[in-house]
Design an enzyme around this catalytic site. Structure first.
Site, mmCIF file in Angstrom:
data_model
loop_
_atom_site.group_PDB
_atom_site.id
_atom_site.type_symbol
_atom_site.label_atom_id
_atom_site.label_comp_id
_atom_site.label_asym_id
_atom_site.label_seq_id
_atom_site.Cartn_x
_atom_site.Cartn_y
_atom_site.Cartn_z
ATOM 1 C CG ASN A 9 -1.749 1.208 1.403
ATOM 2 O OD1 ASN A 9 -1.839 2.021 0.477
ATOM 3 N ND2 ASN A 9 -2.366 1.364 2.561
ATOM 4 C CD1 TRP A 10 3.385 1.019 -3.001
ATOM 5 C CD2 TRP A 10 3.376 2.259 -4.853
ATOM 6 N NE1 TRP A 10 4.035 0.316 -3.981
ATOM 7 C CE2 TRP A 10 4.045 1.050 -5.132
ATOM 8 C CE3 TRP A 10 3.250 3.204 -5.892
ATOM 9 C CZ2 TRP A 10 4.587 0.765 -6.379
ATOM 10 C CZ3 TRP A 10 3.779 2.916 -7.135
ATOM 11 C CH2 TRP A 10 4.445 1.702 -7.370
ATOM 12 C CE LYS A 11 -0.201 3.284 4.729
ATOM 13 N NZ LYS A 11 -0.182 3.395 6.171
ATOM 14 C CG HIS A 94 -5.931 1.961 5.031
ATOM 15 N ND1 HIS A 94 -5.530 2.910 5.946
ATOM 16 C CD2 HIS A 94 -4.900 1.088 4.908
ATOM 17 C CE1 HIS A 94 -4.300 2.616 6.351
ATOM 18 N NE2 HIS A 94 -3.898 1.524 5.735
ATOM 19 C CD GLU A 96 -3.015 5.559 6.636
ATOM 20 O OE1 GLU A 96 -2.974 5.584 5.395
ATOM 21 O OE2 GLU A 96 -2.094 5.078 7.339
ATOM 22 C CD GLU A 166 -3.673 -2.484 7.193
ATOM 23 O OE1 GLU A 166 -2.552 -2.708 6.732
ATOM 24 O OE2 GLU A 166 -4.292 -1.427 6.965
ATOM 25 N N GLY A 172 2.131 2.308 10.809
ATOM 26 C CA GLY A 172 3.074 3.414 10.668
ATOM 27 C C GLY A 172 3.744 3.808 11.974
ATOM 28 C CB SER A 212 4.921 -1.647 11.969
ATOM 29 O OG SER A 212 4.472 -0.323 12.213
ATOM 30 N N GLY A 233 2.742 -1.127 4.281
ATOM 31 C CA GLY A 233 2.765 0.286 3.931
ATOM 32 C C GLY A 233 4.185 0.763 3.690
ATOM 33 N N GLY A 234 4.781 1.370 4.713
ATOM 34 C CA GLY A 234 6.107 1.987 4.603
ATOM 35 C C GLY A 234 7.145 1.133 3.890
HETATM 36 P P1 PGA Z 1 2.617 0.358 7.620
HETATM 37 O O1 PGA Z 1 1.166 0.545 6.924
HETATM 38 O O2 PGA Z 1 3.182 -0.938 7.084
HETATM 39 O O3 PGA Z 1 3.400 1.552 7.202
HETATM 40 O O4 PGA Z 1 2.372 0.291 9.085
HETATM 41 C C1 PGA Z 1 0.332 -0.543 6.722
HETATM 42 C C2 PGA Z 1 -0.969 -0.046 6.127
HETATM 43 O O5 PGA Z 1 -1.426 1.030 6.523
HETATM 44 O O6 PGA Z 1 -1.563 -0.697 5.252
#
Ligand code: PGA
Length: 249
Positions: A9-11, A94, A96, A166, A172, A212, A233-234
């Site tokens: 997930n590149w966000k 998600h 977010e 999640e 994050g 994470s 994500g990251g």
């Molecule tokens: P993260 O994000 O790996 O940076 O914690 C995961 C996500 O939000 O899908």
């Protein structure tokens, strides 16, 4: 046998040139056939990803869609629009989007219905915040997210969904759920599906973990029976880290 899945997930990251570079690096890896690798760029990078990844096994997914098929929704993108680009999968729910864009269970239920009507596969995210975890309300919380947004579906439609657990406190933050905590929630979710549907459906649904995940902790988390992969994500922004995570599954 459920296929192992790793989705990046590149966000809201990556310019055109960064996208090109990341995908060029990623394509140097040969991933084994029993793994499904997915990248989720922002809307503006979807066409580049589709073009760059054609003739590869890597799937391109969007990070969101709107619940309506078209109309007066300034700034939004519909399921039909991503299909036009050749994208047949999306993330929905998600945390977010739930937090910053006030997406409720009801809105997400509409989005899920729209995606399935358009034959778009879904990575559907659920997960509790820290206060729910601390007050031991996390199972109830996740159960209500599932009941309110996807458990109205017939079994066949549910099988178009990958569930991503999640926990918000792990996204994050560098803090991951322990392999035990992940397994506990994944098996809870699988058991809910068993009770609501049946054994064969609960056995067939992929439940992936996000929060994470990195090359150091991935193998331990993925070793658990009910953890079928990860939503990353990251670490998905670094092609070497992402490839290593895929290899560790
Ligand atoms: P993260 O994000 O790996 O940076 O914690 C995961 C996500 O939000 O899908």
């Amino acid at each position: 046998m459920r296929k192992k899945i790793i989705a990046g997930n590149w966000k809201m990251n990556n310019s055109n040139s960064e996208t090109n570079k990341l995908l060029r690096e990623l394509k140097k890896n040969k991933f084994s056939d029993n793994k499904r690798v997915i990248v989720c760029p922002s809307f503006t990078q979807l066409s580049i990803a589709i073009e760059k990844l054609k003739n590869t096994e890597i799937t391109v997914a969007s990070q969101n869609i709107h619940f309506a098929s078209h109309g007066p929704y300034t700034g939004e993108v519909s399921a039909a629009m991503i299909k036009n680009l050749g994208v047949f999968m999306t993330i929905l729910g998600h945390s977010e989007r739930r937090t910053f864009f006030y997406e409720t269970d009801e809105i997400l239920k509409n989005k899920v219905n729209t995606a399935l009507k358009e034959e778009i596969e879904i990575i559907f995210c659920v997960g509790e915040n820290l206060s729910d975890r601390k007050s031991k309300n996390h199972f109830k919380f996740v159960q209500s997210q599932l009941e309110n947004s996807i458990f109205h579906l017939p079994g066949k439609s549910l099988q178009q969904i990958i569930i991503a657990y999640e926990p918000i406190w792990a996204i994050g933050t560098g803090e991951t759920a322990s392999p035990h905590q992940a397994q506990e929630m994944h098996s809870f979710i699988r058991n809910l599906i068993y009770k609501k549907y049946n054994q064969s459906i609960s056995d067939s649904i992929s439940i992936i973990y996000g929060g994470s995940v990195n090359p150091k902790n991935a193998a331990d988390i993925f070793s658990k029976t009910d953890v079928d992969g990860g939503l990353v994500g990251g670490a998905s922004l670094n092609p070497d880290d992402f490839a290593e995570i895929v290899r560790s599954i």
